[in-house]
Design an enzyme around this catalytic site. Structure first.
Site, mmCIF file in Angstrom:
data_model
loop_
_atom_site.group_PDB
_atom_site.id
_atom_site.type_symbol
_atom_site.label_atom_id
_atom_site.label_comp_id
_atom_site.label_asym_id
_atom_site.label_seq_id
_atom_site.Cartn_x
_atom_site.Cartn_y
_atom_site.Cartn_z
ATOM 1 N N ASP A 1 -2.979 -8.364 -12.893
ATOM 2 C CA ASP A 1 -3.048 -9.777 -13.298
ATOM 3 C C ASP A 1 -4.257 -10.076 -14.167
ATOM 4 O O ASP A 1 -4.215 -10.952 -15.040
ATOM 5 C CB ASP A 1 -3.078 -10.677 -12.067
ATOM 6 C CG ASP A 1 -1.704 -10.845 -11.441
ATOM 7 O OD1 ASP A 1 -0.756 -10.201 -11.929
ATOM 8 O OD2 ASP A 1 -1.579 -11.620 -10.467
ATOM 9 N N SER B 1 0.897 -4.154 1.015
ATOM 10 C CA SER B 1 -0.139 -5.073 1.483
ATOM 11 C C SER B 1 -1.456 -4.904 0.736
ATOM 12 O O SER B 1 -1.566 -5.288 -0.407
ATOM 13 C CB SER B 1 -0.296 -4.989 3.007
ATOM 14 O OG SER B 1 -0.730 -3.741 3.442
ATOM 15 N N LYS C 1 4.974 -6.556 0.156
ATOM 16 C CA LYS C 1 4.525 -7.201 1.389
ATOM 17 C C LYS C 1 3.414 -8.187 1.040
ATOM 18 O O LYS C 1 2.305 -7.796 0.709
ATOM 19 C CB LYS C 1 4.009 -6.179 2.403
ATOM 20 C CG LYS C 1 3.512 -6.820 3.709
ATOM 21 C CD LYS C 1 3.085 -5.757 4.711
ATOM 22 C CE LYS C 1 2.618 -6.402 6.008
ATOM 23 N NZ LYS C 1 1.344 -7.128 5.854
#
Length: 559
Positions: free
Chosen positions: A307, A296, A321
């Site tokens: 990214d 999470s 998650k």
């Protein structure tokens, strides 16, 4: 009644904003109304006609649990009695006072397994391995850990008297007068400079104050001119507050950078999160350590770093998650923690590994296979994939724990020796300099009852399997039997020999257990860091500009 969390996962993302609700279809409304009416009628009929008295608390608790099990593991009901746990998950603070120690149960009795650093238990002098035989005037010598823990709890500021039996000391019955205190689990239990130039931060959960805790550590690194790279350790971090992840990312990314967006049932629920402050370290080489326990908020943090090509991920694939939870108030002071959205990393990835809306016929949920994942691209064009968590840029093979070490640990052989060592040695060297010497290891071996040491001996099992397979296949001739008999003594496990073969692995674990007796959990952590493959790889890679830029797809700049 609350459903128990899966594994160490893991607490959920709890954003502090309301969500718009999508209007269900008429047919859906009718189905819900009919089933509610049916359930209500069943309850009334049971209450009026069942031969015995029904137990409403247990019955409705089971009904709620069964109903919520049809959605996902993160949607949970908290009764008024259970809200304490939810408070601790988001703040790290307990609602009750206590002595601040972990308690374990062995052979029907309760023992101190580890006082928390700075807590009343540690200040009073309680040690790991102490058997709790009395709390105030109550004999607890044969009482389970749950009952003992409840007696140790109370209002902060109130006294409690604890009597223990301490092994390996002359005066073994010791009584401590302790004042209970409010307890807090820190989200940054340790940070420091490793190897002279690497700022290391261990972040275990994303709480309301986690952003400040990380910021304070980074400020210390900023003031140290020797620090030239940062490692953020998120291994085993099951997550927490979404806003804390965004706050922490703001230390490394330009102000106004999008780091995550969440989407609920309709477009009106989409929310974009951007960093809101000037970063402390906008350019310093950065590595994030992850593993299967990173979930999470940990994955939000690591996913944004990957990214945006701000740093590298080192370790093993994260949990996967990609769901967001929010809380809803319920009657009688209850709470519902409900999944309200999915989150997407800056490249657009949803890293959720399990699709709970599509279950197998038996109700189970399959993990998204790699072949069905989609390709996305980082800011610099590197390929990354959705589904199934985050794949690190550098993958580490953690290896396997040997059966011998597993049994030494699970049977408390290492724990008991550490208790003996700490109760017969006043001190050890600084934790960074402490090692298991040959003398200590030989003493540990001599403390073991080898005849009682049971573990899966792989070679013995393979020899047995070879004999059984040969017989089943018709190959166990007299010559084959003789050959196996001759081979058996050469390959039969010898415990003493196994203890020497596995010395390095066992000594590392033993060093952590002993260090924890003098330096608490940070001592254990530092011992693992000294032999940590992921940390060593991260430090080495960050120090090699060409290698680091090659992984990130950057062009190395000549100085």
């Amino acid at each position: 009644m609350k459903r128990v969390f899966l594994a160490a996962l893991i607490f959920s993302l709890l954003p502090a904003f309301p969500w718009a609700q999508q209007t269900p279809s008429p047919s859906h409304d009718v189905s819900v109304s009919r089933n509610l009416a049916t359930f209500n009628s069943i309850v009334k009929e049971l209450e009026l006609n069942y031969v015995d008295t029904i137990r409403p608390r247990e019955a409705f608790g089971a009904a709620i649990e069964a109903f919520l099990s049809t959605v996902d593991p993160y949607t949970e009901y908290y009764s008024s009695e259970d809200r304490t746990e939810l408070t601790k998950m988001t703040t790290g603070q307990y609602d009750y006072g206590g002595i601040g120690s972990f308690i374990m149960q062995r052979d029907g009795a309760s023992y101190i397994s580890g006082p928390m650093e700075g807590a009343p238990a540690a200040k009073a002098g309680l040690r790991s391995g102490d058997k709790i035989i009395r709390v105030d005037s109550v004999d607890t010598s044969n009482m389970g850990s749950a009952d003992v823990s409840s007696r140790l709890r109370g209002l902060a500021g109130t006294p409690v008297q604890v009597t223990v039996h301490r092994p390996f000391v002359e005066d073994s019955i010791i009584t401590f007068d302790i004042v209970r205190a409010k307890l807090t689990d820190p989200s940054v239990p340790y940070y420091g400079v490793i190897g002279g130039n690497t700022g290391y931060i261990r972040l275990t959960q994303f709480l309301a104050d986690s952003g400040k805790d990380v910021y304070d550590a980074l400020q210390e690194f900023k003031a140290n001119p020797e620090v030239s790279q940062i490692v953020l350790d998120l291994r085993g971090n099951g997550g927490g507050l979404l806003e804390s992840a965004v706050d922490i990312l703001g230390n490394f990314l330009p102000k106004g950078t999008e780091v995550i967006r969440t989407r609920g049932k309709d477009k009106a629920t989409e929310k974009i999160y951007k960093t809101t402050k000037t970063p402390i370290f906008p350019d310093i080489p950065l590595a994030v350590l992850i593993d299967g326990g990173s979930a999470s908020a940990s994955e939000i943090t690591a996913g944004a770093i990957q990214d945006l090509d701000r740093g590298i991920l080192v370790g093993s694939r994260s949990f996967g998650k990609g769901l967001v939870q929010s809380t809803r108030p319920l009657p009688f002071d209850g709470l519902l923690k409900v999944t309200v959205a999915k989150y997407y990393t800056p490249s657009g990835r949803l890293i959720q590994a399990l699709d709970y809306s599509h279950r197998n016929p038996d109700g189970s949920v399959a993990r998204t296979p790699d072949s069905l994942t989609n390709v996305y691209h980082t800011a610099l064009g590197r390929e990354v994939r959705d589904g199934g968590g985050l794949t690190p840029d550098i993958q580490i093979d953690w290896g396997r724990v040997s059966p011998l070490l597993y049994n030494l640990a699970s049977d408390n052989k290492v724990f008991d020796y550490a208790t003996k060592y700490a109760n017969t040695h006043d001190s050890i060297p600084s934790v960074w300099n402490f090692e298991i010497t040959d003398e200590i290891y030989e003493d540990f071996k001599s403390s073991l009852d080898l005849s009682s040491l049971k573990y899966d001996k792989v070679l013995d099992q393979l020899l047995k399997q070879l004999r059984e397979t040969a017989e089943a296949e018709g190959y166990l001739t007299e010559e084959a039997q003789t050959a196996i008999d001759n081979l058996s003594p050469l390959l039969t496990n010898d415990v003493n020999q196994d203890l020497d073969i596995k010395r390095e692995e066992i000594a590392e674990y033993l060093a952590g257990e002993i260090a924890s007796r003098y330096y608490f959990e940070n001592g254990r952590l530092i011992q693992t860091l000294k032999h940590d493959k992921a940390l060593a790889t991260a430090i080495e890679t960050l120090s090699d500009t060409a290698k680091l830029n090659g992984i990130l797809g950057k062009t190395t700049q000549k100085k």
